[in-house]
Design an enzyme around this catalytic site. Structure first.
Site, PDB file in Angstrom:
ATOM      1  N   ARG A 171     -62.444  30.202 -54.007  1.00 26.83           N
ATOM      2  CA  ARG A 171     -63.800  29.904 -53.531  1.00 26.83           C
ATOM      3  C   ARG A 171     -63.867  28.499 -52.966  1.00 26.83           C
ATOM      4  O   ARG A 171     -63.003  27.662 -53.242  1.00 26.83           O
ATOM      5  CB  ARG A 171     -64.806  30.047 -54.674  1.00 26.83           C
ATOM      6  CG  ARG A 171     -64.619  29.048 -55.797  1.00 26.83           C
ATOM      7  CD  ARG A 171     -65.473  29.382 -57.008  1.00 26.83           C
ATOM      8  NE  ARG A 171     -66.879  29.448 -56.710  1.00 26.83           N
ATOM      9  CZ  ARG A 171     -67.682  28.391 -56.674  1.00 26.83           C
ATOM     10  NH1 ARG A 171     -67.205  27.171 -56.906  1.00 26.83           N
ATOM     11  NH2 ARG A 171     -68.956  28.529 -56.413  1.00 26.83           N
ATOM     12  N   LEU A 172     -64.882  28.270 -52.165  1.00 30.72           N
ATOM     13  CA  LEU A 172     -65.267  26.930 -51.738  1.00 30.72           C
ATOM     14  C   LEU A 172     -66.696  26.716 -52.209  1.00 30.72           C
ATOM     15  O   LEU A 172     -67.529  27.628 -52.108  1.00 30.72           O
ATOM     16  CB  LEU A 172     -65.202  26.780 -50.213  1.00 30.72           C
ATOM     17  CG  LEU A 172     -63.826  26.645 -49.571  1.00 30.72           C
ATOM     18  CD1 LEU A 172     -63.970  26.538 -48.049  1.00 30.72           C
ATOM     19  CD2 LEU A 172     -63.079  25.437 -50.102  1.00 30.72           C
ATOM     20  N   ASP A 173     -66.993  25.532 -52.708  1.00 29.16           N
ATOM     21  CA  ASP A 173     -68.335  25.252 -53.198  1.00 29.16           C
ATOM     22  C   ASP A 173     -69.374  25.435 -52.094  1.00 29.16           C
ATOM     23  O   ASP A 173     -69.076  25.357 -50.900  1.00 29.16           O
ATOM     24  CB  ASP A 173     -68.418  23.823 -53.733  1.00 29.16           C
ATOM     25  CG  ASP A 173     -67.495  23.595 -54.920  1.00 29.16           C
ATOM     26  OD1 ASP A 173     -67.274  24.558 -55.672  1.00 29.16           O
ATOM     27  OD2 ASP A 173     -66.994  22.467 -55.070  1.00 29.16           O
ATOM     28  N   TYR A 174     -70.601  25.643 -52.504  1.00 26.49           N
ATOM     29  CA  TYR A 174     -71.729  25.879 -51.596  1.00 26.49           C
ATOM     30  C   TYR A 174     -71.805  24.818 -50.495  1.00 26.49           C
ATOM     31  O   TYR A 174     -72.013  25.132 -49.321  1.00 26.49           O
ATOM     32  CB  TYR A 174     -73.016  25.889 -52.428  1.00 26.49           C
ATOM     33  CG  TYR A 174     -74.278  26.176 -51.655  1.00 26.49           C
ATOM     34  CD1 TYR A 174     -74.583  27.474 -51.228  1.00 26.49           C
ATOM     35  CD2 TYR A 174     -75.186  25.159 -51.376  1.00 26.49           C
ATOM     36  CE1 TYR A 174     -75.751  27.743 -50.536  1.00 26.49           C
ATOM     37  CE2 TYR A 174     -76.364  25.416 -50.685  1.00 26.49           C
ATOM     38  CZ  TYR A 174     -76.637  26.711 -50.267  1.00 26.49           C
ATOM     39  OH  TYR A 174     -77.793  26.973 -49.576  1.00 26.49           O
ATOM     40  N   THR A 232     -69.379  22.815 -49.477  1.00 23.01           N
ATOM     41  CA  THR A 232     -68.076  22.507 -48.896  1.00 23.01           C
ATOM     42  C   THR A 232     -67.775  23.487 -47.767  1.00 23.01           C
ATOM     43  O   THR A 232     -68.002  24.687 -47.901  1.00 23.01           O
ATOM     44  CB  THR A 232     -66.971  22.594 -49.969  1.00 23.01           C
ATOM     45  OG1 THR A 232     -67.253  21.655 -50.999  1.00 23.01           O
ATOM     46  CG2 THR A 232     -65.604  22.267 -49.374  1.00 23.01           C
TER      47      THR A 232
END
Length: 247
Positions: free
Chosen positions: A104-107, A109
């Site tokens: 995942r990539l943070d919201y 990022t």
């Protein structure tokens, strides 16, 4: 899956149900049936025409697919969101396969995010022991010295986690604006890894982007763009893992 024979555990992993290692345990434990017959022998091979049931649930037969997305900021790395926020699969149009993000990539990022329906491939790229480089570029508030930056390679503690990087490079220092742009390479990325790490040092991240995932870059792409990986790219990503699984 192809029309040739494949190992049963590989087919299960590629379906996205579980990893290959867990698929092997399910087989040994008698939880897998092929054409309504329980199979407990590892290495058993199946074709695209065989019916496979895992824990009583029939596997849907999908060819493995692999996509790269330039994830924009303000998007959830998921296939659905209970708060009705935009999710990464909203950008991939009408894709018939059931794909999901690798990691995942943070919201907040942006950058490279890979999506697939191949569970084995996803596990290979996510696990830190396979040594796939994930390269980020971060703009931070403040200007840490080299002693502080070297701390990042040793690791810092945050909420019980040891957060560290493999290496870093200073790309830009702006003393007038009291900011720095850093390139940081990780093998393992915990939740908000870089942001939490820099908060511990007292240099909050104002902007973060994942520029590279293994050999894959964002060249020629804009936020929201996506494309399928070529067979050559998929093969090279597999080979770039340290403990490549060989059939």
């Amino acid at each position: 899956m192809t029309h040739s024979l494949e190992r049963l555990q590989k087919v299960i992993a590629q379906s996205g149900v579980t990893s290959r290692r867990k698929a092997e345990k399910l087989i040994v434990d008698g939880k897998v049936k092929v054409n309504d017959k329980t199979v407990t022998e590892l290495g058993s091979k199946v074709s695209l025409h065989d019916n496979i049931d895992v824990n009583g649930v029939r596997l849907e037969k999908e060819e493995p697919v692999y996509y790269i997305l330039y994830k924009p900021r303000g998007v959830i790395s998921s296939v659905q969101d209970d708060k009705d926020r935009k999710v990464v699969t909203d950008y991939l149009g009408e894709i018939p396969e059931r794909i999901y993000p690798i990691g995942r990539l943070d919201y907040d990022t942006s950058g490279i995010l890979l999506l697939t329906n191949d569970g084995e491939f996803a596990n290979l790229l996510m696990h830190p022991r396979y040594g796939i480089d994930k390269v980020y570029v971060a703009k931070i508030k403040g200007i840490p010295d080299k002693r502080e930056l070297n701390t990042l390679r040793k690791g810092v503690r945050s909420e019980g986690d040891l957060l560290k990087i493999i290496r870093y490079k200073i790309l830009e220092t702006d003393r007038q604006k009291n900011s720095m742009i850093l390139e940081m390479t990780l093998h393992e990325g915990k939740n908000k890894h870089i942001r939490r790490m820099m908060d511990v040092l007292g240099y909050p991240v104002s902007k973060l982007k994942r520029e590279r995932y293994g050999l894959l870059t964002l060249k020629g792409m804009q936020p929201g763009d996506y494309r399928r990986l070529t067979p050559h790219e998929v093969k090279k990503m597999r080979l770039s893992a340290r403990d490549e699984i060989v059939d």
